[in-house]
Design a protein around this motif. Structure first.
Motif, PDB file in Angstrom:
ATOM      1  N   LEU A   1       0.863  -1.179   0.000  1.00 50.97           N
ATOM      2  CA  LEU A   1       0.000   0.000   0.000  1.00 50.97           C
ATOM      3  C   LEU A   1       0.899   1.227   0.000  1.00 50.97           C
ATOM      4  N   GLN A   2       0.970   1.875  -1.162  1.00 49.97           N
ATOM      5  CA  GLN A   2       1.793   3.073  -1.313  1.00 49.97           C
ATOM      6  C   GLN A   2       0.878   4.267  -1.573  1.00 49.97           C
ATOM      7  N   LEU A   3       0.804   5.153  -0.595  1.00 50.84           N
ATOM      8  CA  LEU A   3      -0.040   6.349  -0.690  1.00 50.84           C
ATOM      9  C   LEU A   3       0.786   7.619  -0.501  1.00 50.84           C
ATOM     10  N   GLU A   4       2.100   7.511  -0.611  1.00 47.25           N
ATOM     11  CA  GLU A   4       2.951   8.650  -0.307  1.00 47.25           C
ATOM     12  C   GLU A   4       2.758   9.810  -1.270  1.00 47.25           C
ATOM     13  N   GLN A   5       3.141  10.981  -0.771  1.00 53.70           N
ATOM     14  CA  GLN A   5       3.177  12.230  -1.542  1.00 53.70           C
ATOM     15  C   GLN A   5       1.795  12.602  -2.105  1.00 53.70           C
ATOM     16  N   ASN A   6       0.827  12.695  -1.211  1.00 52.10           N
ATOM     17  CA  ASN A   6      -0.503  13.204  -1.522  1.00 52.10           C
ATOM     18  C   ASN A   6      -0.822  14.243  -0.447  1.00 52.10           C
ATOM     19  N   VAL A   7      -2.093  14.531  -0.236  1.00 53.70           N
ATOM     20  CA  VAL A   7      -2.503  15.429   0.835  1.00 53.70           C
ATOM     21  C   VAL A   7      -3.584  14.712   1.653  1.00 53.70           C
ATOM     22  N   LEU A   8      -3.332  13.433   1.934  1.00 50.56           N
ATOM     23  CA  LEU A   8      -4.298  12.608   2.654  1.00 50.56           C
ATOM     24  C   LEU A   8      -4.256  12.917   4.144  1.00 50.56           C
ATOM     25  N   SER A   9      -5.335  12.571   4.842  1.00 50.29           N
ATOM     26  CA  SER A   9      -5.420  12.819   6.276  1.00 50.29           C
ATOM     27  C   SER A   9      -5.918  11.568   6.980  1.00 50.29           C
ATOM     28  N   GLY A  10      -5.982  11.654   8.303  1.00 50.43           N
ATOM     29  CA  GLY A  10      -6.427  10.515   9.100  1.00 50.43           C
ATOM     30  C   GLY A  10      -5.251   9.855   9.781  1.00 50.43           C
ATOM     31  N   ASP A  11      -5.405   8.574  10.103  1.00 50.47           N
ATOM     32  CA  ASP A  11      -4.347   7.837  10.784  1.00 50.47           C
ATOM     33  C   ASP A  11      -4.117   6.512  10.057  1.00 50.47           C
ATOM     34  N   ILE A  12      -3.265   5.675  10.620  1.00 52.05           N
ATOM     35  CA  ILE A  12      -2.978   4.385   9.971  1.00 52.05           C
ATOM     36  C   ILE A  12      -3.647   3.225  10.698  1.00 52.05           C
ATOM     37  N   ASN A  13      -4.566   3.502  11.606  1.00 52.60           N
ATOM     38  CA  ASN A  13      -5.223   2.433  12.364  1.00 52.60           C
ATOM     39  C   ASN A  13      -5.953   1.442  11.462  1.00 52.60           C
ATOM     40  N   PHE A  14      -6.455   1.888  10.316  1.00 48.62           N
ATOM     41  CA  PHE A  14      -7.171   1.006   9.389  1.00 48.62           C
ATOM     42  C   PHE A  14      -6.309  -0.189   8.979  1.00 48.62           C
ATOM     43  N   ALA A  15      -4.997  -0.031   8.951  1.00 49.63           N
ATOM     44  CA  ALA A  15      -4.104  -1.065   8.426  1.00 49.63           C
ATOM     45  C   ALA A  15      -3.767  -2.146   9.451  1.00 49.63           C
ATOM     46  N   MET A  16      -4.153  -1.983  10.692  1.00 56.52           N
ATOM     47  CA  MET A  16      -3.687  -2.872  11.747  1.00 56.52           C
ATOM     48  C   MET A  16      -4.272  -4.279  11.678  1.00 56.52           C
ATOM     49  N   THR A  17      -5.281  -4.507  10.859  1.00 56.72           N
ATOM     50  CA  THR A  17      -5.840  -5.860  10.709  1.00 56.72           C
ATOM     51  C   THR A  17      -5.458  -6.480   9.368  1.00 56.72           C
ATOM     52  N   MET A  18      -4.576  -5.837   8.635  1.00 58.37           N
ATOM     53  CA  MET A  18      -4.204  -6.308   7.298  1.00 58.37           C
ATOM     54  C   MET A  18      -2.954  -7.182   7.412  1.00 58.37           C
ATOM     55  N   SER A  19      -3.153  -8.439   7.767  1.00 54.47           N
ATOM     56  CA  SER A  19      -2.051  -9.319   8.172  1.00 54.47           C
ATOM     57  C   SER A  19      -1.065  -9.641   7.057  1.00 54.47           C
ATOM     58  N   LYS A  20      -1.439  -9.491   5.803  1.00 49.69           N
ATOM     59  CA  LYS A  20      -0.521  -9.795   4.705  1.00 49.69           C
ATOM     60  C   LYS A  20       0.321  -8.598   4.280  1.00 49.69           C
ATOM     61  N   LEU A  21       0.073  -7.439   4.883  1.00 52.24           N
ATOM     62  CA  LEU A  21       0.746  -6.216   4.485  1.00 52.24           C
ATOM     63  C   LEU A  21       2.260  -6.327   4.690  1.00 52.24           C
ATOM     64  N   LYS A  22       3.004  -6.081   3.599  1.00 54.90           N
ATOM     65  CA  LYS A  22       4.470  -6.086   3.644  1.00 54.90           C
ATOM     66  C   LYS A  22       5.026  -4.664   3.601  1.00 54.90           C
ATOM     67  N   GLU A  23       4.293  -3.766   2.941  1.00 55.93           N
ATOM     68  CA  GLU A  23       4.757  -2.387   2.798  1.00 55.93           C
ATOM     69  C   GLU A  23       3.603  -1.427   3.014  1.00 55.93           C
ATOM     70  N   LEU A  24       3.819  -0.454   3.880  1.00 53.53           N
ATOM     71  CA  LEU A  24       2.857   0.613   4.127  1.00 53.53           C
ATOM     72  C   LEU A  24       3.611   1.934   4.057  1.00 53.53           C
ATOM     73  N   SER A  25       3.268   2.740   3.059  1.00 57.76           N
ATOM     74  CA  SER A  25       3.941   4.014   2.882  1.00 57.76           C
ATOM     75  C   SER A  25       2.915   5.134   2.788  1.00 57.76           C
ATOM     76  N   VAL A  26       2.967   6.031   3.774  1.00 58.86           N
ATOM     77  CA  VAL A  26       2.106   7.219   3.771  1.00 58.86           C
ATOM     78  C   VAL A  26       2.946   8.483   3.927  1.00 58.86           C
ATOM     79  N   GLU A  27       4.259   8.375   3.703  1.00 59.96           N
ATOM     80  CA  GLU A  27       5.137   9.522   3.913  1.00 59.96           C
ATOM     81  C   GLU A  27       4.760  10.683   3.002  1.00 59.96           C
ATOM     82  N   TYR A  28       5.149  11.872   3.433  1.00 58.67           N
ATOM     83  CA  TYR A  28       4.854  13.112   2.712  1.00 58.67           C
ATOM     84  C   TYR A  28       3.351  13.346   2.533  1.00 58.67           C
TER      85      TYR A  28
END
Length: 161
Positions: free
Chosen positions: A99-126
């Motif tokens: 899940l690559q969402l970097e370099q946007n103007v998104l808001s909120g938190d990353i709590n949604f991802a805490m049940t995604m057990s197969k997740l290898k990459e989570l990028s929300v930087e910038y």
């Protein structure tokens, strides 16, 4: 170039016939795409990868309908001008690995991802409006090897296990 919809796979239908289904959608970077992400992509139920990146005229929110793309393993919506909260429905994507969402103007938190057990990459930087702390439950994401949170408004320390 336009959208790449050439990747597909044959699937058996209920009567034993064959049909082609779309499994990958990749919109090339810097293709002058203008507008918003269309929620109608939710009908591509066999979709495994969706790439829309490096198009600063792609605006609006991430459609919550994308949460029904349960076969998706890669979602790249990076380097666009997307706004609004990351939809909680993304957590329905139980097969998501990247899940690559970097370099946007998104808001909120990353709590949604805490049940995604197969997740290898989570990028929300910038995304300067991503807030909160890193939840202790992130330790349960045993496949997570890349976590990119720089240049957000998150604070605190990494949980230790």
């Amino acid at each position: 170039g336009g959208p790449n919809l050439s990747d597909g796979e044959e699937e058996e239908d209920l009567v034993g016939g064959k049909q082609w289904v779309v499994t990958h959608v990749s919109l090339p970077p810097l293709n002058n795409m203008v507008g918003t992400l269309c929620p109608e992509l939710k009908v591509l139920r066999y979709l495994k990868e969706l790439h829309v990146q490096l198009n600063m005229d792609v605006t609006g929110t991430i459609p919550s309908e994308y949460g029904s793309l349960i076969n998706l393993n890669t979602l790249v919506l990076a380097y666009n001008a997307l706004t609004g909260e990351i939809p909680k429905e993304i957590s329905n994507m139980k097969n998501l690995e990247v899940l690559q969402l970097e370099q946007n103007v998104l808001s909120g938190d990353i709590n949604f991802a805490m049940t995604m057990s197969k997740l290898k990459e989570l990028s929300v930087e910038y995304n300067p409006n991503i807030t909160g702390t890193i939840p202790e439950s992130i330790l349960a994401l045993q496949n997570l090897s890349i976590l990119s949170l720089s240049n957000t408004d998150m604070y605190g320390t990494l949980p230790s296990g």
